[in-house]
Design a protein around this motif. Structure first.
Motif, PDB file in Angstrom:
ATOM      1  N   ALA A 295       0.901  -1.754  -0.301  1.00 16.62           N
ATOM      2  CA  ALA A 295       0.014  -0.347  -0.243  1.00 16.62           C
ATOM      3  C   ALA A 295       0.686   1.149   0.634  1.00 16.62           C
ATOM      4  CB  ALA A 295      -1.102   0.002   1.075  1.00 16.62           C
ATOM      5  N   LEU A 296       1.792   0.959   0.700  1.00 12.99           N
ATOM      6  CA  LEU A 296       3.183   2.494   0.775  1.00 12.99           C
ATOM      7  C   LEU A 296       3.344   2.880  -0.512  1.00 12.99           C
ATOM      8  CD1 LEU A 296       3.715   4.496   2.957  1.00 12.99           C
ATOM      9  CD2 LEU A 296       5.438   3.206   3.428  1.00 12.99           C
ATOM     10  N   LEU A 297       4.042   1.605  -1.622  1.00 11.60           N
ATOM     11  CA  LEU A 297       4.507   1.515  -2.921  1.00 11.60           C
ATOM     12  C   LEU A 297       3.385   2.281  -3.762  1.00 11.60           C
ATOM     13  CD1 LEU A 297       6.093  -1.545  -2.870  1.00 11.60           C
ATOM     14  CD2 LEU A 297       6.926   1.127  -3.073  1.00 11.60           C
ATOM     15  N   ILE A 298       1.902   2.203  -3.887  1.00 14.75           N
ATOM     16  CA  ILE A 298       1.240   1.982  -4.329  1.00 14.75           C
ATOM     17  C   ILE A 298      -0.141   3.509  -4.160  1.00 14.75           C
ATOM     18  CG2 ILE A 298      -0.858   0.963  -5.612  1.00 14.75           C
ATOM     19  CD1 ILE A 298       0.007  -1.866  -4.606  1.00 14.75           C
ATOM     20  N   ILE A 299      -0.168   3.800  -3.266  1.00 17.40           N
ATOM     21  CA  ILE A 299      -1.166   4.462  -2.543  1.00 17.40           C
ATOM     22  C   ILE A 299      -0.452   6.377  -2.906  1.00 17.40           C
ATOM     23  CG2 ILE A 299      -2.434   5.685  -1.567  1.00 17.40           C
ATOM     24  CD1 ILE A 299      -2.769   3.233   0.037  1.00 17.40           C
ATOM     25  N   PRO A 300       0.907   6.580  -2.132  1.00 16.85           N
ATOM     26  CA  PRO A 300       1.336   8.043  -3.056  1.00 16.85           C
ATOM     27  C   PRO A 300       1.709   7.885  -4.139  1.00 16.85           C
ATOM     28  CG  PRO A 300       2.366   7.220  -1.284  1.00 16.85           C
ATOM     29  CD  PRO A 300       1.851   5.952  -1.393  1.00 16.85           C
ATOM     30  N   ALA A 301       2.409   7.179  -5.121  1.00 16.06           N
ATOM     31  CA  ALA A 301       2.627   7.431  -7.023  1.00 16.06           C
ATOM     32  C   ALA A 301       0.872   7.659  -7.840  1.00 16.06           C
ATOM     33  CB  ALA A 301       2.855   6.189  -7.035  1.00 16.06           C
ATOM     34  N   SER A 302      -0.332   6.448  -7.062  1.00 12.99           N
ATOM     35  CA  SER A 302      -1.346   7.194  -7.357  1.00 12.99           C
ATOM     36  C   SER A 302      -1.837   7.950  -7.293  1.00 12.99           C
ATOM     37  CB  SER A 302      -2.442   5.563  -7.091  1.00 12.99           C
ATOM     38  OG  SER A 302      -2.013   4.599  -6.821  1.00 12.99           O
ATOM     39  N   ALA A 303      -1.338   8.574  -6.073  1.00 11.80           N
ATOM     40  CA  ALA A 303      -2.577  10.116  -5.788  1.00 11.80           C
ATOM     41  C   ALA A 303      -1.597  11.202  -6.376  1.00 11.80           C
ATOM     42  CB  ALA A 303      -1.840  10.229  -4.236  1.00 11.80           C
ATOM     43  N   ALA A 304      -0.118  10.839  -6.804  1.00 16.90           N
ATOM     44  CA  ALA A 304       0.648  11.663  -7.333  1.00 16.90           C
ATOM     45  C   ALA A 304       0.528  11.730  -8.999  1.00 16.90           C
ATOM     46  CB  ALA A 304       1.423  11.878  -7.545  1.00 16.90           C
ATOM     47  N   ARG A 305      -0.360  10.959  -9.444  1.00 19.42           N
ATOM     48  CA  ARG A 305      -0.069  10.523 -11.131  1.00 19.42           C
ATOM     49  C   ARG A 305      -1.414  11.019 -12.155  1.00 19.42           C
ATOM     50  NH1 ARG A 305      -0.841   4.643 -14.006  1.00 19.42           N
ATOM     51  NH2 ARG A 305      -0.183   5.679 -16.024  1.00 19.42           N
ATOM     52  N   PRO A 306      -2.344  11.582 -11.223  1.00 22.14           N
ATOM     53  CA  PRO A 306      -3.921  12.928 -11.675  1.00 22.14           C
ATOM     54  C   PRO A 306      -3.343  13.749 -11.945  1.00 22.14           C
ATOM     55  CG  PRO A 306      -5.256  11.569 -10.241  1.00 22.14           C
ATOM     56  CD  PRO A 306      -3.138  11.745  -9.651  1.00 22.14           C
ATOM     57  N   TRP A 307      -2.395  14.272 -11.540  1.00 22.31           N
ATOM     58  CA  TRP A 307      -1.754  15.774 -11.174  1.00 22.31           C
ATOM     59  C   TRP A 307      -0.538  16.683 -11.634  1.00 22.31           C
ATOM     60  CZ3 TRP A 307      -5.229  18.934  -9.397  1.00 22.31           C
ATOM     61  CH2 TRP A 307      -5.973  18.652  -8.061  1.00 22.31           C
ATOM     62  N   VAL A 308       0.088  15.208 -12.519  1.00 21.34           N
ATOM     63  CA  VAL A 308       1.297  15.301 -12.884  1.00 21.34           C
ATOM     64  C   VAL A 308       1.428  15.437 -14.425  1.00 21.34           C
ATOM     65  CG1 VAL A 308       2.582  15.617 -11.268  1.00 21.34           C
ATOM     66  CG2 VAL A 308       2.516  13.531 -12.590  1.00 21.34           C
ATOM     67  N   ARG A 309       2.714  15.762 -14.935  1.00 27.36           N
ATOM     68  CA  ARG A 309       2.712  15.786 -16.974  1.00 27.36           C
ATOM     69  C   ARG A 309       3.728  14.840 -17.585  1.00 27.36           C
ATOM     70  NH1 ARG A 309      -0.563  20.967 -20.023  1.00 27.36           N
ATOM     71  NH2 ARG A 309      -1.847  20.714 -18.404  1.00 27.36           N
ATOM     72  N   THR A 310       4.420  14.382 -16.522  1.00 32.96           N
ATOM     73  CA  THR A 310       6.284  14.440 -16.671  1.00 32.96           C
ATOM     74  C   THR A 310       6.710  12.896 -15.868  1.00 32.96           C
ATOM     75  OG1 THR A 310       7.540  16.267 -15.508  1.00 32.96           O
ATOM     76  CG2 THR A 310       6.968  16.369 -17.702  1.00 32.96           C
ATOM     77  N   PRO A 311       7.532  12.469 -15.797  1.00 30.39           N
ATOM     78  CA  PRO A 311       7.390  11.455 -14.766  1.00 30.39           C
ATOM     79  C   PRO A 311       8.240  11.801 -13.688  1.00 30.39           C
ATOM     80  CG  PRO A 311       7.785  10.557 -17.048  1.00 30.39           C
ATOM     81  CD  PRO A 311       7.759  12.383 -17.322  1.00 30.39           C
ATOM     82  N   GLU A 312       9.300  13.298 -13.993  1.00 30.07           N
ATOM     83  CA  GLU A 312      10.087  13.264 -13.065  1.00 30.07           C
ATOM     84  C   GLU A 312       9.403  14.374 -11.394  1.00 30.07           C
ATOM     85  OE1 GLU A 312      12.520  12.726 -16.667  1.00 30.07           O
ATOM     86  OE2 GLU A 312      10.590  14.308 -15.640  1.00 30.07           O
ATOM     87  N   THR A 313       8.793  14.498 -12.000  1.00 26.33           N
ATOM     88  CA  THR A 313       7.139  15.388 -11.571  1.00 26.33           C
ATOM     89  C   THR A 313       6.733  15.298 -10.753  1.00 26.33           C
ATOM     90  OG1 THR A 313       6.539  17.366 -13.010  1.00 26.33           O
ATOM     91  CG2 THR A 313       5.808  17.012 -10.987  1.00 26.33           C
ATOM     92  N   MET A 314       6.084  13.294 -11.093  1.00 24.72           N
ATOM     93  CA  MET A 314       4.946  12.495 -10.072  1.00 24.72           C
ATOM     94  C   MET A 314       5.972  12.151  -9.572  1.00 24.72           C
ATOM     95  SD  MET A 314       3.133   9.236 -11.637  1.00 24.72           S
ATOM     96  CE  MET A 314       2.789   7.752 -10.445  1.00 24.72           C
TER      97      MET A 314
END
Length: 266
Positions: free
Chosen positions: A194-213
Motif C-alpha cells: 500500500a505504501l508503494l502504490i497509494i502515494p504514486a497513485s495520488a500523484a499521477r492525476p496531477w502531473v505531466r512528467t515522470p520526474e514531477t510524479m
C-alpha cells in the motif's frame, strides 16, 4: 517536548515514505502492484530464515526477494502468467516462513510486529539502515533514471537504444526488495504494498512528467509517514496502519479535487 522514540519513528517514517514514493511510480507504471505484495509476503520467510541461521533480517529479506525475482524471471511466460507465478511464490513463501517460525526452538518472535510494523521500537541502528537504504535508492534512480524509464515505457525502444529491459527490470526488482527490507519494521509486511502504490497513485492525476510524479509521490509518502506518526501518537492508534490511512486519505482528497476541477471546466 517530543520523546526520542517519537522523533526516531517520525524520521524512520519520513525516510521510508520518500523511498516508497520514488519506487512506487515504477510499480504503478509497470503495473507491478501485486509484485510489491508478493515480495512483502515472502519477506516473512526471509525473516524466519535469518532467525534460524542467526543472520540479520535485512540479509534474509534481500536474499528471498532476489530468489523470487529470479524465479519470476525464469518461470513467467511458461504456461503461467506473472500474476499466477507471483500468487504461487508469495503464498508459498509466507506459509513456509510461518512453518519455520513455529519450528524454531528457544526463539520467541512476535509475528504481529513483522506483519503490521513496530515503528515505535525503531532504534538508532534501524534508523541508520532505513536512511542508508533511502539514500541508496535515490542514488540508484538518479543513476539509472533514463534507462529505467525507457525500459518501462517501451521495451522495443529500449532495445533500439542499446538498453537491456531485463537488466533494468532486475535492477528495479532489487531496489523494491531493498525498500521492503527497510520498510518492514515501519509498516509491516502486509502494508508495504500500500505504501508503494497509494502515494504514486495520488500523484499521477496531477502531473505531466515522470520526474514531477516521482517528486510528488515522494512528498506524499513523506507527508503520510510523518502525519501518520503524529496522528498515531495523539490518538493512540497503531502507527503502521495509521500511516497507510493517512496516505489513503490524501489519495481520496486528490481524487475528489481532481474530479471537481474537471467538472468546473465542463
Amino acid at each position: 517536548m517530543l520523546d526520542d522514540f517519537i522523533i526516531r519513528a517520525a524520521l524512520a517514517a519520513l525516510g521510508t515514505g520518500i523511498a516508497a514514493g520514488f519506487l512506487g511510480c515504477f510499480v504503478v507504471w509497470r503495473r507491478l502492484a501485486y509484485f510489491g505484495d508478493a515480495t512483502a509476503h515472502a519477506a516473512i520467510l526471509g525473516v524466519a530464515l535469518a532467525l534460524a541461521f542467526g543472520t540479520s533480517a535485512l540479509t534474509g529479506v534481500l536474499g528471498i526477494s532476489l530468489i523470487m525475482a529470479l524465479l519470476l524471471s525464469t518461470l513467467a511466460g511458461r504456461q503461467l502468467g506473472h500474476d499466477s507465478i507471483l500468487g504461487v511464490l508469495a503464498h508459498t513463501a509466507l506459509a513456509l516462513g510461518l512453518v519455520i517460525v513455529s519450528l524454531l526452538q528457544g526463539i520467541r518472535i512476535d509475528l504481529s510486529a513483522w506483519l503490521f510494523g513496530e515503528i515505535l521500537a525503531v532504534g538508532k541502528s534501524d534508523l541508520a539502515l532505513i536512511w542508508s537504504g533511502t539514500v541508496l535508492i535515490a542514488v540508484l534512480l538518479i543513476w539509472r533514471w533514463q534507462k529505467l524509464l525507457t525500459a518501462t515505457l517501451s521495451p522495443d525502444l529500449a532495445y533500439a537504444s542499446n538498453i537491456n529491459p531485463k537488466r533494468e527490470e532486475l535492477i528495479l526488482t532489487l531496489a523494491l526488495a531493498l525498500v521492503v527490507a527497510v520498510a518492514i519494521k515501519v509498516v509491516g509486511a502486509l502494508l508495504i504494498g500500500a505504501l508503494l502504490i497509494i502515494p504514486a497513485s495520488a500523484a499521477r492525476p496531477w502531473v505531466r512528467t515522470p520526474e514531477t510524479m516521482a517528486a510528488m509521490a515522494a512528498g506524499i509518502g513523506a507527508l503520510s509517514g510523518v502525519g501518520g506518526i503524529y496522528i498515531s501518537a495523539q490518538a493512540n492508534t497503531p502507527a503502521g496502519p495509521t500511516i497507510i490511512c493517512v496516505a489513503a486519505g490524501i489519495f481520496m482528497i486528490t481524487l475528489l479535487t481532481r474530479n471537481l476541477t474537471r467538472l468546473k471546466t465542463l
